[in-house]
Scaffold this motif. Structure first.
Motif, PDB file in Angstrom:
ATOM      1  N   PRO A  12     -15.591  -7.232   6.588  1.00 23.67           N
ATOM      2  CA  PRO A  12     -14.566  -7.451   5.602  1.00 23.67           C
ATOM      3  C   PRO A  12     -14.813  -6.972   4.260  1.00 23.67           C
ATOM      4  N   ASP A  13     -16.105  -6.754   3.809  1.00 23.29           N
ATOM      5  CA  ASP A  13     -16.524  -6.361   2.554  1.00 23.29           C
ATOM      6  C   ASP A  13     -17.353  -5.452   2.503  1.00 23.29           C
ATOM      7  N   GLY A  15     -16.954  -1.990   3.282  1.00 24.49           N
ATOM      8  CA  GLY A  15     -16.559  -0.642   3.283  1.00 24.49           C
ATOM      9  C   GLY A  15     -17.033   0.284   4.388  1.00 24.49           C
ATOM     10  N   PRO A  16     -16.734   1.247   4.146  1.00 23.65           N
ATOM     11  CA  PRO A  16     -17.260   2.539   5.173  1.00 23.65           C
ATOM     12  C   PRO A  16     -18.941   2.514   5.470  1.00 23.65           C
ATOM     13  N   LEU A  48      -8.343   3.431  13.465  1.00 26.19           N
ATOM     14  CA  LEU A  48      -9.387   3.680  12.351  1.00 26.19           C
ATOM     15  C   LEU A  48      -9.808   2.387  11.689  1.00 26.19           C
ATOM     16  N   THR A  49     -10.813   2.745  11.031  1.00 34.51           N
ATOM     17  CA  THR A  49     -11.543   1.618  10.306  1.00 34.51           C
ATOM     18  C   THR A  49     -10.709   1.618   8.924  1.00 34.51           C
ATOM     19  N   VAL A  50     -10.764   0.158   8.585  1.00 33.36           N
ATOM     20  CA  VAL A  50     -10.111   0.104   7.165  1.00 33.36           C
ATOM     21  C   VAL A  50     -11.030  -0.637   6.285  1.00 33.36           C
ATOM     22  N   SER A  51     -10.832  -0.324   4.982  1.00 33.90           N
ATOM     23  CA  SER A  51     -11.876  -1.216   4.269  1.00 33.90           C
ATOM     24  C   SER A  51     -11.113  -1.638   3.178  1.00 33.90           C
ATOM     25  N   TRP A  52      -9.994  -0.819   2.706  1.00 27.74           N
ATOM     26  CA  TRP A  52      -9.391  -1.340   1.464  1.00 27.74           C
ATOM     27  C   TRP A  52      -8.189  -2.474   1.932  1.00 27.74           C
ATOM     28  N   ALA A  53      -8.015  -2.720   2.944  1.00 22.39           N
ATOM     29  CA  ALA A  53      -7.340  -3.680   3.391  1.00 22.39           C
ATOM     30  C   ALA A  53      -7.766  -4.298   4.788  1.00 22.39           C
ATOM     31  N   GLU A  56      -7.583  -7.327   9.115  1.00 29.73           N
ATOM     32  CA  GLU A  56      -6.197  -7.991   9.625  1.00 29.73           C
ATOM     33  C   GLU A  56      -6.069  -7.483  11.073  1.00 29.73           C
ATOM     34  N   GLU A  59      -4.044  -4.003  11.716  1.00 32.47           N
ATOM     35  CA  GLU A  59      -4.490  -3.006  11.434  1.00 32.47           C
ATOM     36  C   GLU A  59      -5.017  -2.134  12.767  1.00 32.47           C
ATOM     37  N   ARG A  60      -5.098  -2.769  13.579  1.00 27.91           N
ATOM     38  CA  ARG A  60      -5.468  -2.092  14.692  1.00 27.91           C
ATOM     39  C   ARG A  60      -4.623  -1.395  15.444  1.00 27.91           C
TER      40      ARG A  60
ATOM     41  N   ARG B  48      -0.009  -0.872   5.929  1.00 31.20           N
ATOM     42  CA  ARG B  48      -0.450  -2.049   6.768  1.00 31.20           C
ATOM     43  C   ARG B  48      -0.867  -1.545   8.425  1.00 31.20           C
ATOM     44  N   ARG B  93      -7.602   4.751   6.713  1.00 27.61           N
ATOM     45  CA  ARG B  93      -7.149   4.152   5.382  1.00 27.61           C
ATOM     46  C   ARG B  93      -8.355   3.207   4.966  1.00 27.61           C
ATOM     47  N   ASP B  94      -9.343   3.895   5.098  1.00 28.82           N
ATOM     48  CA  ASP B  94     -10.812   3.232   4.494  1.00 28.82           C
ATOM     49  C   ASP B  94     -10.814   3.383   3.092  1.00 28.82           C
ATOM     50  N   GLN B 166      -6.780  -8.650   0.474  1.00 28.70           N
ATOM     51  CA  GLN B 166      -8.172  -8.166   0.026  1.00 28.70           C
ATOM     52  C   GLN B 166      -8.036  -6.965  -0.200  1.00 28.70           C
ATOM     53  N   ARG B 168      -8.756  -3.505  -1.962  1.00 28.38           N
ATOM     54  CA  ARG B 168      -9.846  -2.998  -2.854  1.00 28.38           C
ATOM     55  C   ARG B 168      -9.680  -1.705  -3.582  1.00 28.38           C
TER      56      ARG B 168
END
Lengths: 349, 170
Positions: A12-13, A15-16, A48-53, A56, A59-60, B48, B93-94, B166, B168
């Motif tokens: 969750p925290d 990032g890439p 894709l991977t998501v880091s800014w949200a 959840e 997101e998949r 989203r 969206r990373d 969350q 960032r």
């Protein structure tokens, strides 16, 4: 980049992943941020991977079932609507949505309309100015026409009068307009008319107005002529009193103002003209300045002085010399003129 | 948070539907208006992801299909915006999306959405349009969407990411 291995799942925290950052030196993210290659590469292998949200569920990548269900729903809707025609089962839904959205659209349109009109208002400023200029020009023209309308009417009446006079006197007239009055300081009563030699006007011609005698031509240029009025002190006109046919000489009083008076000295002292008698020109034939029979005025007063051997009468002229406008110059019938002549039987060119 | 997010998104869709019908024709060029609903779907999908993007696109498209001036077959915009939601949601969206990414996404979404809508119309003969008209409408729509995209998408993205628990930002 497209061949890069899928990223490890990120927390969750975190990032890439470090592998993701590796090719880029330090803070030079620009290529990566704008980087289409990365984006396209990612597009190719969803999810894709998501880091800014992160973290959840939605997101998949969406489950195939959801996509399929939605697609089938949409296709079914289309099919139903297509097959149903006007009585399609979608119509009630359309109505319901319309009941909700329609008023909102009305409100929005009402709110927008004044604002939307603003550019049009600015756009039409130029054309409005043009319209205004055109309208003002038209108004000015109409106003001037309206203002000169009484003048035109008067001129028409004068021309009519000239026509009548020409018919009555059996003469040919060159119509002309008085364009200038001689100043009183010169102690001569002259006017300038706008007809000259080019119109056939020559010196010593008789000038008449519809009402009666005006004077004679004393000087002439190509386009103008100077007329000595009968009220001038130097003017002497041979005249005949209508009732008695007695002859006399009219001399001007020198004044244009009402009442402009002419003095008549009768040759025969025994004859007493009656008040109200009409005085007309006596006429000099072809040689003299005045044609015969042109009315001049009426006898207004009679004077008899014992000292003089003649009786003196004061004649009130028919013509208002302070308001001369259209006059006619009596010309021989065969005159060459650059304007239409008024003859006894009408206007001729 | 979730309910508020959904409510805000729904409100944005409703607003987009109304404005697109009432306000934008004043600014249209050759009758083609910027597709605000599509931009809302793009914004939602960008924040989203494809899952929500698909659902949002379907619902927003359905609203566009049923809202008053529409007379085409219901479901065309639903399917088109569904695809848009999927495509826009699939953008990486990373990181926080930058302006170029947002613009490119909007352009692609506009092209895909308008094309799918037009293609469905061609397939269903609803109404029978020529390919030239379709291409012109798609092209003009793409340009107009790109013009309004910075004005609409960026505020929407800021608004929607505010509801992300969350998020960032750099």
């Amino acid at each position: 980049m497209a061949l890069r291995t899928p990223l490890p799942p990120t927390g969750p925290d975190t990032g890439p992943g470090p592998g993701d950052r590796a090719p880029r030196p330090g803070k030079d993210d620009r290529l990566g941020r704008t980087g289409r290659p990365r984006g396209l590469a990612r597009l190719r292998r969803l999810p894709l991977t998501v880091s800014w949200a992160p973290g959840e569920a939605q997101e998949r990548r969406p489950p195939r079932a959801l996509v399929a269900a939605l697609a089938i729903t949409g296709l079914s809707l289309m099919t139903l609507d297509h097959l149903g025609g006007d009585s399609s089962p979608v119509e009630p839904a359309r109505t319901v949505v319309g009941e909700v959205v329609g008023p909102l659209e009305s409100v929005a349109a009402a709110a927008v309309r004044p604002v939307a009109a603003v550019p049009a208002w600015f756009q039409t400023q130029a054309s409005l100015r043009d319209d205004l200029a055109a309208a003002e020009a038209a108004n000015a023209e109409l106003e001037s026409r309206l203002a000169t309308e009484p003048l035109d009417r008067a001129r028409l009446a004068e021309y009519d009068g000239l026509l009548t006079a020409a018919a009555a006197q059996q003469v040919d007239l060159v119509p002309a307009r008085v364009v200038a009055y001689g100043a009183a300081q010169t102690f001569t009563r002259t006017v300038t008319i706008d007809a000259g030699t080019s119109s056939g006007v020559q010196p010593d011609m008789t000038v008449i107005a519809p009402a009666g005698l005006v004077g004679r031509v004393v000087g002439v240029t190509r386009t103008t002529a100077t007329v000595l009025l009968v009220v001038d002190v130097d003017s002497t006109v041979g005249a005949r009193v209508g009732s008695s046919n007695e002859v006399g000489f009219l001399s001007g009083g020198g004044s244009l103002d009402e009442p402009s008076r002419l003095d008549l000295d009768l040759v025969d002292t025994t004859v007493v003209p009656a008040e109200g008698d009409v005085v007309a020109t006596w006429g000099s034939g072809n040689a003299g300045p005045y044609v015969a029979g042109v009315p001049i005025g009426t006898v207004a007063e009679l004077f008899s002085t014992p000292r003089d051997t003649t009786k003196r009468a004061v004649i009130e002229p028919f013509v208002d010399f302070s308001r001369l406008d259209t006059v006619g110059v009596v010309v021989p019938p065969d005159t060459e003129s650059d304007r239409a002549l008024i003859g006894p039987d009408g206007i001729r060119r | 948070m979730n309910a508020a997010r959904t409510a805000v998104t729904a409100l944005a869709v409703l607003l987009a539907v109304v404005l697109q019908a009432a306000l934008l024709p004043e600014l249209s060029w050759r009758g083609v208006v910027p597709n605000l609903v599509l931009l809302v779907v793009v914004a939602g999908a960008l924040t989203r992801g494809p899952n929500v993007g698909v659902i949002l696109g379907f619902c927003a498209g359905l609203a566009l299909d049923l809202a008053p001036p529409a007379d085409h077959l219901a479901g065309r915009w639903a399917l088109a915006l569904m695809v848009v939601g999927y495509v826009a949601g699939s953008v990486r969206r990373d990181e926080r999306p930058t302006l170029p990414v947002v613009l490119v996404t909007a352009a692609v979404a506009s092209f895909v959405g308008s094309s799918v809508f037009a293609l469905l119309g061609v397939v269903m003969q609803d109404p029978a349009t020529s390919v030239g008209d379709v291409l012109a409408a798609v092209g003009v729509g793409l340009v107009s969407d790109l013009v309004v995209a910075p004005l609409v998408l960026l505020p929407l993205l800021v608004l929607l990411t505010r509801f992300e628990p969350q998020r960032r930002f750099a």
